[in-house]
Design a protein around this motif. Structure first.
Motif, mmCIF file in Angstrom:
data_model
loop_
_atom_site.group_PDB
_atom_site.id
_atom_site.type_symbol
_atom_site.label_atom_id
_atom_site.label_comp_id
_atom_site.label_asym_id
_atom_site.label_seq_id
_atom_site.Cartn_x
_atom_site.Cartn_y
_atom_site.Cartn_z
ATOM 1 N N PRO A 86 16.653 -22.834 132.358
ATOM 2 C CA PRO A 86 16.496 -22.270 131.008
ATOM 3 C C PRO A 86 15.187 -22.715 130.367
ATOM 4 C CG PRO A 86 18.070 -24.077 130.977
ATOM 5 C CD PRO A 86 17.735 -23.828 132.422
ATOM 6 N N LYS A 87 14.672 -21.888 129.486
ATOM 7 C CA LYS A 87 13.469 -22.253 128.736
ATOM 8 C C LYS A 87 13.860 -23.258 127.653
ATOM 9 C CE LYS A 87 10.908 -17.970 129.529
ATOM 10 N NZ LYS A 87 11.803 -17.472 130.597
ATOM 11 N N GLN A 88 12.979 -24.222 127.442
ATOM 12 C CA GLN A 88 13.293 -25.332 126.527
ATOM 13 C C GLN A 88 12.293 -25.381 125.376
ATOM 14 O OE1 GLN A 88 13.733 -29.206 128.432
ATOM 15 N NE2 GLN A 88 12.875 -30.223 126.628
ATOM 16 N N PHE A 89 12.811 -25.616 124.166
ATOM 17 C CA PHE A 89 11.989 -25.758 122.961
ATOM 18 C C PHE A 89 12.476 -26.978 122.185
ATOM 19 C CE2 PHE A 89 12.081 -21.317 124.117
ATOM 20 C CZ PHE A 89 10.776 -20.889 123.949
ATOM 21 N N THR A 90 11.530 -27.672 121.549
ATOM 22 C CA THR A 90 11.877 -28.859 120.756
ATOM 23 C C THR A 90 11.423 -28.657 119.314
ATOM 24 O OG1 THR A 90 11.635 -30.281 122.693
ATOM 25 C CG2 THR A 90 11.628 -31.353 120.523
ATOM 26 N N PHE A 91 12.340 -28.927 118.375
ATOM 27 C CA PHE A 91 12.063 -28.727 116.950
ATOM 28 C C PHE A 91 12.451 -29.974 116.153
ATOM 29 C CE2 PHE A 91 12.993 -24.502 118.759
ATOM 30 C CZ PHE A 91 11.801 -23.852 118.449
ATOM 31 N N ASP A 92 12.274 -29.890 114.842
ATOM 32 C CA ASP A 92 12.651 -31.007 113.965
ATOM 33 C C ASP A 92 14.168 -31.116 113.808
ATOM 34 O OD1 ASP A 92 9.973 -31.998 112.885
ATOM 35 O OD2 ASP A 92 9.838 -29.850 112.497
ATOM 36 N N GLY A 93 14.872 -30.092 114.207
ATOM 37 C CA GLY A 93 16.327 -30.108 114.177
ATOM 38 C C GLY A 93 16.869 -28.927 114.948
ATOM 39 N N ALA A 94 18.009 -29.130 115.627
ATOM 40 C CA ALA A 94 18.652 -28.046 116.372
ATOM 41 C C ALA A 94 20.137 -28.057 116.010
ATOM 42 C CB ALA A 94 18.450 -28.234 117.876
ATOM 43 N N TYR A 95 20.626 -26.950 115.466
ATOM 44 C CA TYR A 95 21.996 -26.892 114.949
ATOM 45 C C TYR A 95 22.743 -25.741 115.621
ATOM 46 C CZ TYR A 95 20.100 -30.106 111.533
ATOM 47 O OH TYR A 95 19.496 -31.191 110.942
ATOM 48 N N TYR A 96 23.868 -26.105 116.242
ATOM 49 C CA TYR A 96 24.633 -25.114 117.011
ATOM 50 C C TYR A 96 25.804 -24.596 116.195
ATOM 51 C CZ TYR A 96 25.849 -22.903 121.474
ATOM 52 O OH TYR A 96 26.089 -21.997 122.485
ATOM 53 N N GLU A 97 26.713 -23.884 116.838
ATOM 54 C CA GLU A 97 27.791 -23.173 116.162
ATOM 55 C C GLU A 97 28.654 -24.071 115.271
ATOM 56 O OE1 GLU A 97 29.973 -21.347 119.280
ATOM 57 O OE2 GLU A 97 28.281 -20.176 120.037
ATOM 58 N N SER A 98 28.867 -25.298 115.697
ATOM 59 C CA SER A 98 29.790 -26.177 114.969
ATOM 60 C C SER A 98 29.155 -26.829 113.737
ATOM 61 C CB SER A 98 30.299 -27.280 115.903
ATOM 62 O OG SER A 98 29.203 -28.052 116.405
ATOM 63 N N HIS A 99 27.850 -26.766 113.618
ATOM 64 C CA HIS A 99 27.187 -27.408 112.477
ATOM 65 C C HIS A 99 27.276 -26.514 111.237
ATOM 66 C CE1 HIS A 99 25.108 -29.483 115.906
ATOM 67 N NE2 HIS A 99 25.385 -30.515 115.137
ATOM 68 N N ASP A 109 16.070 -11.175 124.327
ATOM 69 C CA ASP A 109 14.652 -10.932 124.045
ATOM 70 C C ASP A 109 14.309 -11.311 122.600
ATOM 71 O OD1 ASP A 109 14.143 -10.039 126.594
ATOM 72 O OD2 ASP A 109 14.540 -7.930 126.092
ATOM 73 N N GLU A 110 15.176 -10.910 121.646
ATOM 74 C CA GLU A 110 14.920 -11.222 120.243
ATOM 75 C C GLU A 110 14.997 -12.719 119.977
ATOM 76 O OE1 GLU A 110 16.899 -8.915 121.372
ATOM 77 O OE2 GLU A 110 16.569 -7.007 120.340
ATOM 78 N N SER A 111 15.975 -13.383 120.601
ATOM 79 C CA SER A 111 16.117 -14.823 120.394
ATOM 80 C C SER A 111 14.935 -15.587 120.977
ATOM 81 C CB SER A 111 17.426 -15.330 121.037
ATOM 82 O OG SER A 111 18.546 -14.761 120.396
ATOM 83 N N LEU A 112 14.475 -15.166 122.141
ATOM 84 C CA LEU A 112 13.315 -15.811 122.756
ATOM 85 C C LEU A 112 12.077 -15.604 121.891
ATOM 86 C CD1 LEU A 112 12.035 -17.347 125.104
ATOM 87 C CD2 LEU A 112 11.719 -15.144 126.275
ATOM 88 N N SER A 113 11.918 -14.394 121.340
ATOM 89 C CA SER A 113 10.783 -14.125 120.452
ATOM 90 C C SER A 113 10.834 -15.016 119.210
ATOM 91 C CB SER A 113 10.796 -12.653 120.048
ATOM 92 O OG SER A 113 9.793 -12.379 119.095
ATOM 93 N N THR A 114 12.032 -15.178 118.637
ATOM 94 C CA THR A 114 12.187 -16.048 117.456
ATOM 95 C C THR A 114 11.817 -17.484 117.792
ATOM 96 O OG1 THR A 114 13.921 -14.658 116.513
ATOM 97 C CG2 THR A 114 13.839 -16.950 115.784
ATOM 98 N N LEU A 115 12.241 -17.971 118.945
ATOM 99 C CA LEU A 115 11.945 -19.353 119.344
ATOM 100 C C LEU A 115 10.447 -19.559 119.545
ATOM 101 C CD1 LEU A 115 14.913 -19.966 121.824
ATOM 102 C CD2 LEU A 115 14.509 -21.165 119.660
ATOM 103 N N ARG A 116 9.778 -18.591 120.134
ATOM 104 C CA ARG A 116 8.324 -18.710 120.326
ATOM 105 C C ARG A 116 7.590 -18.663 118.986
ATOM 106 N NH1 ARG A 116 8.067 -14.696 125.652
ATOM 107 N NH2 ARG A 116 8.365 -16.343 127.217
#
Length: 475
Positions: A49-62, A320-327
Protein backbone atom coordinates in the motif's frame (compact mmCIF):
# COMPACT_ATOMS: atom_id res chain seq x y z
CA UNK A 1 10.22 35.89 11.96
CA UNK A 2 9.88 32.14 12.67
CA UNK A 3 8.09 30.07 10.05
CA UNK A 4 5.58 27.35 10.80
CA UNK A 5 4.39 24.56 8.52
CA UNK A 6 0.72 24.19 7.68
CA UNK A 7 -0.62 21.38 9.86
CA UNK A 8 -2.40 18.61 7.97
CA UNK A 9 -4.44 15.73 9.35
CA UNK A 10 -6.39 13.02 7.57
CA UNK A 11 -9.78 11.62 8.64
CA UNK A 12 -11.46 8.53 7.19
CA UNK A 13 -15.20 8.11 7.74
CA UNK A 14 -16.99 4.74 8.10
CA UNK A 15 -18.47 3.03 5.06
CA UNK A 16 -21.86 4.56 4.19
CA UNK A 17 -25.04 2.72 3.17
CA UNK A 18 -24.48 3.28 -0.54
CA UNK A 19 -20.99 1.79 -0.38
CA UNK A 20 -22.24 -1.17 1.65
CA UNK A 21 -25.00 -1.77 -0.88
CA UNK A 22 -22.36 -1.86 -3.63
CA UNK A 23 -20.35 -4.42 -1.58
CA UNK A 24 -17.33 -2.12 -1.49
CA UNK A 25 -14.15 -3.18 0.26
CA UNK A 26 -12.08 -0.92 2.52
CA UNK A 27 -8.73 0.10 1.03
CA UNK A 28 -7.73 2.73 3.61
CA UNK A 29 -6.02 1.95 6.90
CA UNK A 30 -4.41 4.08 9.61
CA UNK A 31 -1.62 3.92 12.16
CA UNK A 32 -2.93 6.74 14.34
CA UNK A 33 -0.11 6.87 16.94
CA UNK A 34 2.39 7.49 14.13
CA UNK A 35 0.09 9.73 12.07
CA UNK A 36 0.34 7.37 9.09
CA UNK A 37 -2.26 6.57 6.45
CA UNK A 38 -2.08 3.58 4.08
CA UNK A 39 -4.10 3.11 0.91
CA UNK A 40 -4.17 -0.11 -1.11
CA UNK A 41 -4.72 -0.09 -4.86
CA UNK A 42 -7.66 -2.51 -5.40
CA UNK A 43 -6.37 -3.25 -8.90
CA UNK A 44 -2.89 -4.24 -7.65
CA UNK A 45 -3.35 -6.12 -4.40
CA UNK A 46 0.06 -7.77 -4.76
CA UNK A 47 1.75 -4.36 -4.43
CA UNK A 48 2.42 -2.78 -1.01
CA UNK A 49 0.00 0.00 0.00
CA UNK A 50 1.01 3.61 -0.53
CA UNK A 51 2.00 5.33 2.70
CA UNK A 52 1.56 8.96 3.82
CA UNK A 53 2.52 10.64 7.10
CA UNK A 54 0.64 13.62 8.55
CA UNK A 55 0.30 15.56 11.80
CA UNK A 56 -2.60 13.29 12.70
CA UNK A 57 -4.42 10.27 11.28
CA UNK A 58 -7.98 9.54 12.45
CA UNK A 59 -9.89 6.43 11.45
CA UNK A 60 -13.54 5.38 11.68
CA UNK A 61 -13.60 5.01 15.47
CA UNK A 62 -12.22 8.48 16.21
CA UNK A 63 -14.60 11.34 16.96
CA UNK A 64 -14.46 15.09 16.33
CA UNK A 65 -13.91 15.86 20.01
CA UNK A 66 -10.60 13.99 19.92
CA UNK A 67 -9.54 15.74 16.71
CA UNK A 68 -10.30 19.15 18.22
CA UNK A 69 -8.55 18.51 21.52
CA UNK A 70 -5.41 17.07 19.92
CA UNK A 71 -5.01 19.33 16.88
CA UNK A 72 -7.41 22.26 16.58
CA UNK A 73 -7.32 23.40 20.23
CA UNK A 74 -3.87 25.00 20.06
CA UNK A 75 -4.72 26.86 16.85
CA UNK A 76 -7.90 28.40 18.31
CA UNK A 77 -6.05 29.19 21.54
CA UNK A 78 -3.56 31.14 19.43
CA UNK A 79 -6.44 33.17 17.98
CA UNK A 80 -7.43 34.27 21.50
CA UNK A 81 -3.85 35.53 21.90
CA UNK A 82 -3.87 37.62 18.71
CA UNK A 83 -2.81 35.22 15.91
CA UNK A 84 -4.80 34.69 12.72
CA UNK A 85 -6.00 31.13 12.19
CA UNK A 86 -7.64 29.06 9.46
CA UNK A 87 -9.14 25.57 9.59
CA UNK A 88 -10.46 24.05 6.38
CA UNK A 89 -11.72 20.66 5.29
CA UNK A 90 -10.87 19.18 1.89
CA UNK A 91 -11.97 16.02 0.11
CA UNK A 92 -14.30 14.52 -2.47
CA UNK A 93 -18.08 14.93 -2.31
CA UNK A 94 -19.56 12.86 0.52
CA UNK A 95 -16.26 12.28 2.34
CA UNK A 96 -17.36 13.97 5.59
CA UNK A 97 -16.13 17.57 5.31
CA UNK A 98 -19.34 19.23 6.52
CA UNK A 99 -19.70 16.55 9.20
CA UNK A 100 -16.23 17.43 10.49
CA UNK A 101 -16.77 21.20 10.40
CA UNK A 102 -20.46 21.43 11.41
CA UNK A 103 -20.97 18.12 13.16
CA UNK A 104 -24.10 16.82 14.88
CA UNK A 105 -25.60 17.48 18.31
CA UNK A 106 -26.03 13.83 19.31
CA UNK A 107 -23.71 12.27 20.30
CA UNK A 108 -21.93 15.30 21.81
CA UNK A 109 -18.53 13.82 20.90
CA UNK A 110 -19.36 14.42 17.24
CA UNK A 111 -20.06 18.13 17.63
CA UNK A 112 -18.18 19.84 14.81
CA UNK A 113 -15.04 21.95 14.86
CA UNK A 114 -16.97 25.20 14.25
CA UNK A 115 -19.29 24.99 17.31
CA UNK A 116 -16.37 23.78 19.44
CA UNK A 117 -14.40 26.87 18.38
CA UNK A 118 -17.33 29.04 19.53
CA UNK A 119 -17.25 27.44 22.98
CA UNK A 120 -13.47 27.75 23.20
CA UNK A 121 -13.42 31.45 22.30
CA UNK A 122 -16.16 32.51 24.70
CA UNK A 123 -14.67 30.44 27.50
CA UNK A 124 -11.47 32.44 27.00
CA UNK A 125 -13.46 35.70 26.98
CA UNK A 126 -15.13 34.85 30.28
CA UNK A 127 -11.94 33.71 32.00
CA UNK A 128 -9.68 36.60 30.93
CA UNK A 129 -8.76 39.19 33.57
CA UNK A 130 -8.16 42.90 32.85
CA UNK A 131 -9.09 42.20 29.23
CA UNK A 132 -11.94 43.35 27.01
CA UNK A 133 -13.08 41.60 23.84
CA UNK A 134 -15.05 42.67 20.80
CA UNK A 135 -16.22 39.62 18.81
CA UNK A 136 -17.85 39.90 15.38
CA UNK A 137 -18.70 37.20 12.86
CA UNK A 138 -19.40 36.97 9.14
CA UNK A 139 -20.53 34.10 6.93
CA UNK A 140 -20.08 33.96 3.14
CA UNK A 141 -20.16 31.43 0.36
CA UNK A 142 -18.50 31.22 -3.03
CA UNK A 143 -21.08 29.79 -5.42
CA UNK A 144 -20.23 29.50 -9.13
CA UNK A 145 -17.35 31.93 -8.45
CA UNK A 146 -19.75 34.53 -7.05
CA UNK A 147 -19.39 35.71 -3.43
CA UNK A 148 -22.64 35.90 -1.48
CA UNK A 149 -23.34 37.07 2.08
CA UNK A 150 -25.19 34.28 3.90
CA UNK A 151 -26.22 36.71 6.65
CA UNK A 152 -27.19 39.65 4.44
CA UNK A 153 -30.66 40.99 3.65
CA UNK A 154 -30.30 39.65 0.10
CA UNK A 155 -28.36 36.38 0.13
CA UNK A 156 -28.39 36.22 -3.68
CA UNK A 157 -26.60 39.55 -4.11
CA UNK A 158 -23.11 39.23 -5.59
CA UNK A 159 -20.38 40.96 -3.58
CA UNK A 160 -17.09 42.33 -4.87
CA UNK A 161 -13.65 41.26 -3.75
CA UNK A 162 -11.37 44.22 -2.99
CA UNK A 163 -7.80 44.72 -1.87
CA UNK A 164 -6.48 47.36 0.51
CA UNK A 165 -2.81 48.16 1.21
CA UNK A 166 -3.33 47.74 4.96
CA UNK A 167 -6.42 45.53 5.32
CA UNK A 168 -5.42 43.17 2.52
CA UNK A 169 -8.07 41.23 0.60
CA UNK A 170 -11.63 41.83 1.81
CA UNK A 171 -15.24 41.52 0.64
CA UNK A 172 -16.95 44.86 0.07
CA UNK A 173 -20.38 45.08 1.71
CA UNK A 174 -20.03 41.88 3.77
CA UNK A 175 -22.12 42.12 6.95
CA UNK A 176 -20.58 41.63 10.39
CA UNK A 177 -22.62 40.68 13.45
CA UNK A 178 -21.44 41.50 16.97
CA UNK A 179 -21.87 38.43 19.18
CA UNK A 180 -21.75 37.97 22.95
CA UNK A 181 -22.36 34.26 23.49
CA UNK A 182 -22.05 30.76 22.03
CA UNK A 183 -25.82 30.64 21.54
CA UNK A 184 -25.73 33.76 19.34
CA UNK A 185 -22.95 32.28 17.21
CA UNK A 186 -24.86 29.03 16.78
CA UNK A 187 -28.05 30.84 15.75
CA UNK A 188 -26.10 32.88 13.19
CA UNK A 189 -24.38 29.76 11.85
CA UNK A 190 -27.74 27.98 11.50
CA UNK A 191 -29.20 30.98 9.66
CA UNK A 192 -26.29 31.05 7.24
CA UNK A 193 -26.31 27.27 6.80
CA UNK A 194 -29.97 27.38 5.70
CA UNK A 195 -29.01 29.96 3.05
CA UNK A 196 -26.19 27.85 1.59
CA UNK A 197 -26.42 26.33 -1.86
CA UNK A 198 -26.87 22.56 -1.47
CA UNK A 199 -28.19 19.95 -3.88
CA UNK A 200 -28.73 16.26 -4.48
CA UNK A 201 -26.07 14.11 -6.16
CA UNK A 202 -25.60 10.36 -6.32
CA UNK A 203 -22.69 10.74 -3.89
CA UNK A 204 -24.51 12.88 -1.30
CA UNK A 205 -28.18 13.88 -1.02
CA UNK A 206 -27.23 17.18 0.67
CA UNK A 207 -24.04 17.97 -1.20
CA UNK A 208 -22.53 21.41 -0.58
CA UNK A 209 -22.49 23.20 -3.92
CA UNK A 210 -20.39 26.10 -2.65
CA UNK A 211 -17.37 26.89 -0.52
CA UNK A 212 -18.36 28.55 2.75
CA UNK A 213 -16.21 30.63 5.10
CA UNK A 214 -17.40 31.46 8.62
CA UNK A 215 -15.07 34.13 10.06
CA UNK A 216 -14.71 35.16 13.70
CA UNK A 217 -13.02 38.56 14.15
CA UNK A 218 -11.69 39.39 17.61
CA UNK A 219 -10.31 42.61 19.04
CA UNK A 220 -8.56 42.21 22.38
CA UNK A 221 -7.87 45.10 24.75
CA UNK A 222 -5.69 44.17 27.73
CA UNK A 223 -4.09 46.10 30.57
CA UNK A 224 -0.82 44.76 31.96
CA UNK A 225 0.48 44.90 35.55
CA UNK A 226 2.09 48.31 34.87
CA UNK A 227 -1.24 49.78 33.80
CA UNK A 228 -0.28 49.98 30.13
CA UNK A 229 -2.88 49.01 27.55
CA UNK A 230 -2.32 46.69 24.59
CA UNK A 231 -4.56 46.23 21.57
CA UNK A 232 -4.52 43.11 19.40
CA UNK A 233 -6.72 41.77 16.61
CA UNK A 234 -7.21 38.22 15.39
CA UNK A 235 -9.24 36.39 12.78
CA UNK A 236 -10.35 32.75 12.64
CA UNK A 237 -11.52 31.41 9.27
CA UNK A 238 -13.57 28.22 9.44
CA UNK A 239 -13.80 26.92 5.89
CA UNK A 240 -16.05 24.16 4.56
CA UNK A 241 -14.94 23.51 0.99
CA UNK A 242 -17.26 22.02 -1.59
CA UNK A 243 -16.21 18.52 -2.62
CA UNK A 244 -14.25 17.58 -5.69
CA UNK A 245 -16.26 15.20 -7.86
CA UNK A 246 -16.50 13.30 -11.11
CA UNK A 247 -19.55 13.73 -13.33
CA UNK A 248 -19.83 9.98 -13.92
CA UNK A 249 -20.12 9.27 -10.19
CA UNK A 250 -22.36 12.14 -9.09
CA UNK A 251 -24.71 12.01 -12.07
CA UNK A 252 -24.34 15.79 -12.39
CA UNK A 253 -26.24 17.37 -15.29
CA UNK A 254 -27.50 20.84 -16.11
CA UNK A 255 -27.10 23.23 -13.17
CA UNK A 256 -25.37 20.57 -11.05
CA UNK A 257 -22.78 20.04 -13.79
CA UNK A 258 -22.14 23.79 -14.01
CA UNK A 259 -21.68 23.90 -10.21
CA UNK A 260 -19.31 20.93 -10.30
CA UNK A 261 -17.23 22.54 -13.03
CA UNK A 262 -16.80 25.76 -11.04
CA UNK A 263 -16.02 23.81 -7.85
CA UNK A 264 -13.35 21.72 -9.55
CA UNK A 265 -11.78 24.79 -11.18
CA UNK A 266 -11.45 26.61 -7.85
CA UNK A 267 -10.07 23.49 -6.14
CA UNK A 268 -7.62 23.10 -9.01
CA UNK A 269 -6.54 26.73 -8.48
CA UNK A 270 -6.07 25.95 -4.78
CA UNK A 271 -3.92 22.96 -5.73
CA UNK A 272 -1.81 25.14 -8.04
CA UNK A 273 -1.25 27.66 -5.23
CA UNK A 274 -0.17 24.84 -2.89
CA UNK A 275 2.21 23.43 -5.52
CA UNK A 276 3.72 26.85 -6.23
CA UNK A 277 4.27 27.52 -2.52
CA UNK A 278 5.98 24.16 -2.02
CA UNK A 279 8.17 24.65 -5.08
CA UNK A 280 10.71 27.18 -3.80
CA UNK A 281 11.69 28.16 -7.35
CA UNK A 282 8.30 29.74 -8.18
CA UNK A 283 8.40 33.53 -8.07
CA UNK A 284 4.67 33.90 -8.83
CA UNK A 285 1.96 32.39 -6.65
CA UNK A 286 -1.35 32.24 -8.61
CA UNK A 287 -3.63 33.50 -5.82
CA UNK A 288 -5.66 35.53 -8.32
CA UNK A 289 -6.77 32.50 -10.32
CA UNK A 290 -9.89 32.10 -8.16
CA UNK A 291 -11.78 33.97 -5.46
CA UNK A 292 -11.24 31.10 -3.05
CA UNK A 293 -7.46 31.33 -3.28
CA UNK A 294 -7.54 35.13 -2.95
CA UNK A 295 -9.60 34.89 0.23
CA UNK A 296 -7.26 32.20 1.61
CA UNK A 297 -4.11 34.07 0.57
CA UNK A 298 -3.04 34.81 4.14
CA UNK A 299 -3.80 31.24 5.17
CA UNK A 300 -1.40 29.71 2.64
CA UNK A 301 2.06 31.18 2.86
CA UNK A 302 0.99 34.22 4.88
CA UNK A 303 0.49 35.48 8.41
CA UNK A 304 -1.77 32.67 9.66
CA UNK A 305 -1.72 29.42 11.61
CA UNK A 306 -3.41 26.96 9.26
CA UNK A 307 -4.88 23.48 9.70
CA UNK A 308 -6.11 21.33 6.82
CA UNK A 309 -8.39 18.35 7.47
CA UNK A 310 -8.27 15.92 4.53
CA UNK A 311 -11.41 13.75 4.51
CA UNK A 312 -11.49 10.30 2.91
CA UNK A 313 -13.89 7.53 1.98
CA UNK A 314 -12.55 4.04 2.81
CA UNK A 315 -14.28 2.36 -0.16
CA UNK A 316 -12.37 0.77 -3.04
CA UNK A 317 -14.61 2.45 -5.66
CA UNK A 318 -13.31 5.81 -4.38
CA UNK A 319 -9.64 4.80 -4.55
CA UNK A 320 -8.64 7.34 -7.20
CA UNK A 321 -10.32 10.25 -5.37
CA UNK A 322 -8.89 9.23 -2.01
CA UNK A 323 -5.39 8.90 -3.43
CA UNK A 324 -5.72 12.34 -5.05
CA UNK A 325 -6.83 13.84 -1.70
CA UNK A 326 -3.85 12.27 0.09
CA UNK A 327 -1.39 13.62 -2.47
CA UNK A 328 -3.04 17.04 -2.27
CA UNK A 329 -2.73 17.02 1.53
CA UNK A 330 0.83 15.72 1.40
CA UNK A 331 1.87 18.75 -0.66
CA UNK A 332 0.05 21.16 1.64
CA UNK A 333 1.98 20.06 4.73
CA UNK A 334 5.16 21.48 3.18
CA UNK A 335 3.80 25.03 3.01
CA UNK A 336 5.51 27.43 5.43
CA UNK A 337 3.54 30.27 7.01
CA UNK A 338 4.89 33.09 9.17
CA UNK A 339 2.26 33.70 11.86
CA UNK A 340 2.69 36.67 14.17
CA UNK A 341 0.54 38.41 16.76
CA UNK A 342 -1.43 41.30 15.25
CA UNK A 343 -0.55 44.01 17.75
CA UNK A 344 -1.82 47.58 17.70
CA UNK A 345 -3.98 47.25 14.55
CA UNK A 346 -4.72 50.54 12.82
CA UNK A 347 -8.33 49.76 11.87
CA UNK A 348 -9.51 48.30 15.19
CA UNK A 349 -12.93 49.43 16.39
CA UNK A 350 -11.71 49.41 19.97
CA UNK A 351 -9.15 52.03 18.98
CA UNK A 352 -11.98 54.23 17.69
CA UNK A 353 -13.78 53.76 21.00
CA UNK A 354 -10.64 54.77 22.89
CA UNK A 355 -10.23 57.92 20.82
CA UNK A 356 -13.86 58.86 21.38
CA UNK A 357 -13.40 58.40 25.13
CA UNK A 358 -10.39 60.74 25.15
CA UNK A 359 -12.25 63.41 23.18
CA UNK A 360 -15.27 63.28 25.45
CA UNK A 361 -13.12 63.51 28.56
CA UNK A 362 -11.39 66.58 27.11
CA UNK A 363 -14.76 68.21 26.47
CA UNK A 364 -15.82 67.43 30.02
CA UNK A 365 -12.68 68.99 31.45
CA UNK A 366 -13.41 72.24 29.60
CA UNK A 367 -17.06 72.48 30.49
CA UNK A 368 -17.04 71.38 34.12
CA UNK A 369 -17.96 74.14 36.58
CA UNK A 370 -17.99 74.14 40.35
CA UNK A 371 -21.58 75.53 40.31
CA UNK A 372 -22.80 72.73 38.08
CA UNK A 373 -25.29 70.23 39.39
CA UNK A 374 -22.57 67.60 39.80
CA UNK A 375 -24.92 65.14 41.40
CA UNK A 376 -27.21 65.05 38.38
CA UNK A 377 -25.30 62.28 36.57
CA UNK A 378 -21.99 60.43 36.98
CA UNK A 379 -19.01 62.69 36.24
CA UNK A 380 -18.14 61.08 32.95
CA UNK A 381 -21.72 61.04 31.68
CA UNK A 382 -23.25 64.52 31.86
CA UNK A 383 -23.08 67.94 33.48
CA UNK A 384 -25.65 70.70 33.72
CA UNK A 385 -24.47 74.33 33.89
CA UNK A 386 -26.86 77.07 35.07
CA UNK A 387 -26.14 80.77 35.59
CA UNK A 388 -27.63 81.38 39.05
CA UNK A 389 -27.24 85.17 38.96
CA UNK A 390 -29.97 85.42 36.34
CA UNK A 391 -32.43 83.18 38.19
CA UNK A 392 -34.75 84.08 41.04
CA UNK A 393 -34.48 82.16 44.27
CA UNK A 394 -35.66 78.63 43.48
CA UNK A 395 -38.98 77.76 45.04
CA UNK A 396 -39.10 74.68 47.24
CA UNK A 397 -41.49 72.86 44.89
CA UNK A 398 -39.24 73.60 41.88
CA UNK A 399 -36.20 72.34 43.74
CA UNK A 400 -38.08 69.20 44.70
CA UNK A 401 -39.07 68.62 41.10
CA UNK A 402 -35.46 69.01 40.00
CA UNK A 403 -34.45 66.49 42.61
CA UNK A 404 -37.02 64.04 41.27
CA UNK A 405 -35.62 64.51 37.76
CA UNK A 406 -32.12 63.92 39.08
CA UNK A 407 -33.08 60.73 40.86
CA UNK A 408 -35.16 59.43 37.97
CA UNK A 409 -32.46 59.85 35.35
CA UNK A 410 -29.60 58.78 37.60
CA UNK A 411 -31.44 55.55 38.31
CA UNK A 412 -32.28 55.00 34.65
CA UNK A 413 -28.73 55.64 33.48
CA UNK A 414 -27.25 53.42 36.18
CA UNK A 415 -29.54 50.62 35.08
CA UNK A 416 -28.69 51.24 31.44
CA UNK A 417 -24.98 51.10 32.18
CA UNK A 418 -25.35 47.86 34.12
CA UNK A 419 -27.36 46.29 31.30
CA UNK A 420 -24.85 47.26 28.65
CA UNK A 421 -21.87 46.06 30.68
CA UNK A 422 -23.59 42.75 31.28
CA UNK A 423 -24.71 42.18 27.70
CA UNK A 424 -21.92 44.08 25.88
CA UNK A 425 -24.39 45.18 23.24
CA UNK A 426 -23.48 46.91 20.01
CA UNK A 427 -22.36 50.52 19.82
CA UNK A 428 -25.25 51.44 17.53
CA UNK A 429 -27.88 50.44 20.07
CA UNK A 430 -26.00 52.20 22.87
CA UNK A 431 -25.91 55.48 20.95
CA UNK A 432 -29.59 55.18 20.01
CA UNK A 433 -30.68 54.63 23.64
CA UNK A 434 -28.55 57.46 25.00
CA UNK A 435 -29.76 59.89 22.32
CA UNK A 436 -33.36 59.03 23.19
CA UNK A 437 -32.66 59.63 26.89
CA UNK A 438 -30.89 62.91 26.12
CA UNK A 439 -33.83 64.19 24.05
CA UNK A 440 -36.32 63.27 26.75
CA UNK A 441 -34.21 64.81 29.48
CA UNK A 442 -33.66 68.06 27.55
CA UNK A 443 -37.39 68.32 26.98
CA UNK A 444 -38.19 67.93 30.67
CA UNK A 445 -35.62 70.48 31.78
CA UNK A 446 -36.77 72.94 29.11
CA UNK A 447 -40.37 72.54 30.26
CA UNK A 448 -39.35 73.10 33.88
CA UNK A 449 -37.42 76.26 32.99
CA UNK A 450 -40.33 77.61 30.92
CA UNK A 451 -42.75 77.04 33.79
CA UNK A 452 -40.37 78.81 36.18
CA UNK A 453 -40.09 81.78 33.80
CA UNK A 454 -43.84 82.13 33.52
CA UNK A 455 -44.32 81.97 37.28
CA UNK A 456 -41.61 84.47 38.18
CA UNK A 457 -42.06 86.90 35.28
CA UNK A 458 -38.33 87.44 35.35
CA UNK A 459 -36.19 87.09 32.27
CA UNK A 460 -34.11 84.04 32.59
CA UNK A 461 -30.92 83.33 30.74
CA UNK A 462 -29.59 79.90 30.89
CA UNK A 463 -26.96 77.83 29.26
CA UNK A 464 -27.21 74.14 29.21
CA UNK A 465 -24.07 72.17 28.37
CA UNK A 466 -24.51 68.48 28.07
CA UNK A 467 -21.79 66.02 27.39
CA UNK A 468 -23.01 62.52 27.37
CA UNK A 469 -20.49 59.72 27.64
CA UNK A 470 -20.82 56.07 28.22
CA UNK A 471 -18.88 53.18 26.80
CA UNK A 472 -19.78 49.55 27.31
CA UNK A 473 -16.32 48.29 26.52
CA UNK A 474 -14.57 50.55 29.05
CA UNK A 475 -16.08 50.42 32.53
Amino acid sequence: MASEAVKVIVRCRPMNEREKALSCQAVVNMDSPRGQCFIQNPGATDEPPKQFTFDGAYYESHNTEQIYNEIAYLLVEGVTEGYNGTIFAYGQTGSGKSFTMQGIVDPPTQKGIIPRAFEHIFESVQCAENTKFLVRVSYLEIYNEDIRDLLGADTKQKLELKEHPEKGVYVKGLSFNTVHSVAQCERIMETGWRNRAVGYTLMNKDSSRSHSIFTINMEIYAVDERGQDHLRAAKLNLVDLAGSERQSKTGATGERLKEATKINLSLSALGNVISALVDGRCKHIPYRDSKLTRLLQDSLGGNTKTLMVACLSPADNNYDESLSTLRYANRAKNIKNKPRINEDPKDALLREYQEEIRKLKAILAEQMNTNNLSGLLPAETAQLEVKPALLPEPQPDVEAEKQLIREEYEAKLAQLKADYEAEQESRARLEEDINTMRTSYDLKLSTLEENLRKESGVAIGSCFAHTWYFHRMMP
